[in-house]
Each structure stands twice: as C-alpha cells, then as structure tokens.
Design a protein around this motif. Sequence first.
Motif, mmCIF file in Angstrom:
data_model
loop_
_atom_site.group_PDB
_atom_site.id
_atom_site.type_symbol
_atom_site.label_atom_id
_atom_site.label_comp_id
_atom_site.label_asym_id
_atom_site.label_seq_id
_atom_site.Cartn_x
_atom_site.Cartn_y
_atom_site.Cartn_z
ATOM 1 N N ARG A 274 30.798 19.612 113.233
ATOM 2 C CA ARG A 274 30.706 18.179 112.980
ATOM 3 C C ARG A 274 30.827 17.407 114.283
ATOM 4 O O ARG A 274 31.770 17.624 115.049
ATOM 5 N N SER A 275 29.865 16.543 114.546
ATOM 6 C CA SER A 275 29.876 15.730 115.761
ATOM 7 C C SER A 275 28.875 14.599 115.614
ATOM 8 O O SER A 275 28.085 14.568 114.664
ATOM 9 N N VAL A 276 28.914 13.685 116.569
ATOM 10 C CA VAL A 276 27.934 12.597 116.633
ATOM 11 C C VAL A 276 26.930 12.960 117.713
ATOM 12 O O VAL A 276 27.220 12.864 118.900
ATOM 13 N N ARG A 277 25.764 13.415 117.307
ATOM 14 C CA ARG A 277 24.723 13.770 118.271
ATOM 15 C C ARG A 277 23.904 12.547 118.652
ATOM 16 O O ARG A 277 23.480 12.404 119.800
ATOM 17 N N LYS A 278 23.643 11.695 117.672
ATOM 18 C CA LYS A 278 22.936 10.447 117.906
ATOM 19 C C LYS A 278 23.700 9.342 117.197
ATOM 20 O O LYS A 278 24.071 9.480 116.032
ATOM 21 N N VAL A 279 23.934 8.251 117.904
ATOM 22 C CA VAL A 279 24.744 7.162 117.353
ATOM 23 C C VAL A 279 24.134 6.645 116.058
ATOM 24 O O VAL A 279 24.845 6.377 115.078
ATOM 25 N N LYS A 280 22.819 6.531 116.006
ATOM 26 C CA LYS A 280 22.166 5.974 114.817
ATOM 27 C C LYS A 280 22.355 6.860 113.584
ATOM 28 O O LYS A 280 22.302 6.387 112.457
ATOM 29 N N ASP A 281 22.598 8.171 113.792
ATOM 30 C CA ASP A 281 22.787 9.090 112.674
ATOM 31 C C ASP A 281 24.240 9.210 112.242
ATOM 32 O O ASP A 281 24.523 9.716 111.152
ATOM 33 N N GLY A 282 25.166 8.754 113.102
ATOM 34 C CA GLY A 282 26.583 8.940 112.791
ATOM 35 C C GLY A 282 26.966 10.414 112.884
ATOM 36 O O GLY A 282 26.256 11.224 113.481
ATOM 37 N N GLU A 283 28.088 10.769 112.276
ATOM 38 C CA GLU A 283 28.538 12.148 112.326
ATOM 39 C C GLU A 283 27.664 13.034 111.441
ATOM 40 O O GLU A 283 27.362 12.686 110.306
ATOM 41 N N THR A 284 27.262 14.175 111.973
ATOM 42 C CA THR A 284 26.468 15.142 111.215
ATOM 43 C C THR A 284 27.134 16.505 111.297
ATOM 44 O O THR A 284 27.981 16.755 112.166
ATOM 45 N N GLU A 285 26.760 17.387 110.391
ATOM 46 C CA GLU A 285 27.250 18.761 110.395
ATOM 47 C C GLU A 285 26.067 19.676 110.660
ATOM 48 O O GLU A 285 25.095 19.658 109.910
ATOM 49 N N ASP A 286 26.147 20.476 111.730
ATOM 50 C CA ASP A 286 24.995 21.235 112.184
ATOM 51 C C ASP A 286 25.370 22.663 112.561
ATOM 52 O O ASP A 286 26.492 22.936 113.008
ATOM 53 N N ASP A 287 24.406 23.556 112.409
ATOM 54 C CA ASP A 287 24.465 24.868 113.038
ATOM 55 C C ASP A 287 23.821 24.702 114.415
ATOM 56 O O ASP A 287 22.703 24.172 114.527
ATOM 57 N N LEU A 288 24.513 25.162 115.455
ATOM 58 C CA LEU A 288 24.117 24.891 116.830
ATOM 59 C C LEU A 288 23.926 26.188 117.615
ATOM 60 O O LEU A 288 24.526 27.216 117.284
ATOM 61 N N PHE A 289 23.124 26.117 118.675
ATOM 62 C CA PHE A 289 22.980 27.262 119.572
ATOM 63 C C PHE A 289 22.686 26.788 120.985
ATOM 64 O O PHE A 289 22.268 25.652 121.228
ATOM 65 N N ALA A 290 22.896 27.684 121.934
ATOM 66 C CA ALA A 290 22.483 27.517 123.318
ATOM 67 C C ALA A 290 22.218 28.912 123.863
ATOM 68 O O ALA A 290 22.507 29.910 123.206
ATOM 69 N N PHE A 291 21.668 29.004 125.065
ATOM 70 C CA PHE A 291 21.409 30.324 125.641
ATOM 71 C C PHE A 291 22.042 30.431 127.020
ATOM 72 O O PHE A 291 22.348 29.439 127.683
ATOM 73 N N LEU A 292 22.238 31.670 127.460
ATOM 74 C CA LEU A 292 22.856 31.943 128.739
ATOM 75 C C LEU A 292 21.852 31.765 129.874
ATOM 76 O O LEU A 292 20.640 31.951 129.688
ATOM 77 N N THR A 293 22.372 31.427 131.058
ATOM 78 C CA THR A 293 21.560 31.400 132.265
ATOM 79 C C THR A 293 22.192 32.300 133.319
ATOM 80 O O THR A 293 23.343 32.736 133.191
#
Length: 199
Positions: free
Chosen positions: A119-138
């Motif tokens: 749960r976080s605010v990714r975009k102010v206009k959307d408010g708080e959302t609940e998401d599955d997230l990912f990133a990759f290694l460098t």
Amino acid sequence: MRQLFPGLADRAGNLGGGTYYPDQMAPILRHSGGGLELVQARWGMPSPAFALKTKRDPGVTNVRNLTSRHWQRWLGPSHRCLVPITSFAEPVKGGNQWFRFADPDRPAFFAGIETRSWRSVRKVKDGETEDDLFAFLTCQPNAEVSEVHPKAMPVILTEPEEWELWLTAPIEVAKALQRPLPDGALLPFDTEVGRERLT
C-alpha cells in the motif's frame, strides 16, 4: 513461457508483445504455492524512507546494493522473480539506446525481486493503492552497454541453471549472478525517442 516452465500457472491474462515503462504493469514469473505463476505486476519497488520527500512514492525501478537493509527483506527466494525480456534500453541524450541479444532465439530474463499487496501513494491523483510490485537487479555494464551507460546494466539471466539458481538458492549463493553478460552478447540497434523502458 509454458514451454520453458512446465506447469506454469498463467494468471497474466491475454498478453501480446509490448513495451513497458516504469510504474506500469508488466509480466513477471514468481513463486506461487509449490510452483511458478505468470502475473502482471507494477514496475517499481517501494522506495527507502530516506529517499521520500512527500507521502508519494514513485517506486524504485532497479536495485544495485544488496547489502542495504531496505532491500534485504526481499532478497529471499520467495520474493525473487524473473522478468521476461526480448530487448531493453538505456537512456541517452534525446531518447534511448536499445539492445537486443546476439542470439535472438535465446530466452532471457532480468533477475528481479517482488512484493505483493503493498500500500502506497504512487500518484497523488489516485490516492493510496494496493499493488504487487517488482524491480530488477543491476550490475557493472559489459562492453556494449558501457559505451552509453558506464555505471550499470540490468542483471540478465539466459541459462535454465541461472533461472533455477535465482529462484531457489540462498542469497549468499544467488548473489553471484549479479554480474554483466559477457562482452559480445548484446547488439545495439536504432535509438528511439522516449523514456526508459523494457520489452
């Protein structure tokens, strides 16, 4: 994906070829029960608290420092994933420099980490959302990437043994995969104007 990973549960929907940008949904392979599933997740892991100046968290697209306490909670096998790719881009002045594989038939994945129901605010206009997230290694770049980006390149896994190691081994073993592809494994192709993205 089904041919590469027998028994894969496909929960990503009707996916065609596509181009993916940070903070957008993209396909990943992750653990599910005793197997793997293909799902869509939002590109960008939670940012460290010290990096946030407001309540909004734009997300972190890639991860380098595996000794950071912020990332250590997601380095266990249960949070590791594979991000399927056919090419990728590094930003350059006026757009992107794209790279493809010298062997176009070789399946490839970014070595990723993921978390679910964050749960976080990714975009102010959307408010708080609940998401599955990912990133990759460098990691340090190889010869081709270093010509346009001397500091880093994605960690790319091209062998089934590497995929298995990343998904299952203790981080003390799996972190050995955080290294560049061999020189000559990538071919640059036409620069396109746009933001950083992966395909």
